[in-house]
Design an enzyme around this catalytic site. Sequence first.
Site, PDB file in Angstrom:
ATOM      1  CG  ASP A  52      11.626  -5.759  -5.975  1.00  0.00           C
ATOM      2  OD1 ASP A  52      12.582  -6.497  -6.270  1.00  0.00           O
ATOM      3  OD2 ASP A  52      10.795  -5.358  -6.808  1.00  0.00           O
TER       4      ASP A  52
ATOM      5  CB  SER B 235       5.146   0.966  -4.867  1.00  0.00           C
ATOM      6  OG  SER B 235       4.456   1.842  -5.737  1.00  0.00           O
TER       7      SER B 235
ATOM      8  CG  ASN C 117      -1.078  -0.053  -9.372  1.00  0.00           C
ATOM      9  OD1 ASN C 117      -1.962   0.789  -9.428  1.00  0.00           O
ATOM     10  ND2 ASN C 117       0.173   0.277  -9.125  1.00  0.00           N
TER      11      ASN C 117
ATOM     12  CB  SER D  92      -3.483  -5.032 -14.160  1.00  0.00           C
ATOM     13  OG  SER D  92      -3.800  -4.434 -12.923  1.00  0.00           O
TER      14      SER D  92
ATOM     15  CG  ASN E 120       0.718  -7.519  -5.537  1.00  0.00           C
ATOM     16  OD1 ASN E 120       0.471  -8.489  -4.819  1.00  0.00           O
ATOM     17  ND2 ASN E 120       1.680  -6.654  -5.254  1.00  0.00           N
TER      18      ASN E 120
ATOM     19  CG  ASP F 270       3.831  -3.622  -4.306  1.00  0.00           C
ATOM     20  OD1 ASP F 270       4.271  -4.772  -4.172  1.00  0.00           O
ATOM     21  OD2 ASP F 270       3.330  -3.186  -5.366  1.00  0.00           O
TER      22      ASP F 270
END
Length: 307
Positions: A113, A59, A249, A228, A247, A91
């Site tokens: 995004d 990201s 992280n 997560s 996703n 991302d």
Amino acid sequence: MPLTLREMRENTAAARDLMKRARAENFAVGAFNLDNQETLKAVVAAAKAKNSPVMVEVSKGEVDALGLDNVRDMVDNYRATDGVEMYINLDHSPSVADAIAGIEAGFEFIHIDISQARHDASEEEIIAETRQIVEYAKLTGALVESEPHYFGGSSNVHKETIDYEEIKKTFSTPDGARAFVEATGIDTFAAAVGNLHGKYPVPKVLDLDLLQQLRDALDCNISLHGGSGTPEHYFVSAAKIGVSKININSDMRVAFRNTLEKALDENPDEFAVVKLMDEVIAAVQQVVETKIEAFGSSGKALLVSRK
């Protein structure tokens, strides 16, 4: 070394084939964030051990720290030396310019995004700017992902509990999702069904009935952000429903930091920290392998040849 346009198009064609395989065979591809080379090594080791296709992603903050071209080169090097099927996702790219840079660097997946940086952006603005990236991505064939509104949470460890009544106000709807996909032409829709970024004191709860409704309403790929801290049975069900990308992280970051702190405490006289990283990499690798099993992608890899 920069990729040629031909190489970029070959890579994105393989990435599109992967998404078709995921849909047809009901598995999801894990998209794992990179903070550094050690997390990349962990993802590669997990992908190799499980013979699984993977995405690695960066990201804005990670791009600023590592550099788009450096990420591209590292991934290509590990993919070639370790023989893994691996792609890169940009991302939460917060602007048209950032997303274009990712396309030009040869990233196979681009998540635009607009609402990440501009929470007050109108849906019309989000559609218009997303559409720009869909058009520009035709240069390489990169797959474009987006959503029509701000996605909650952050990739960190949160102390507050989850207010699901508030979160439900931003859940995706079948009609809204279909309209957004039709207006933008995106390849992947980022669904909001109870998933949100980060780890929380309580497990996340996903609305699988809504997820099924979204799957029935859309022809494109569906992704889940904020994986997560989610009980793994939700991933198993999501893959069967038809989610193609999930996703991860914060779970990796927690394993990395906790293991590194332990190693530092146990080795107070060691200042060559690189000598302590094998244990850290192994801990992150275990997280990735566990997710791969839940996503159903173990044994699904194809080696991407490079000419």
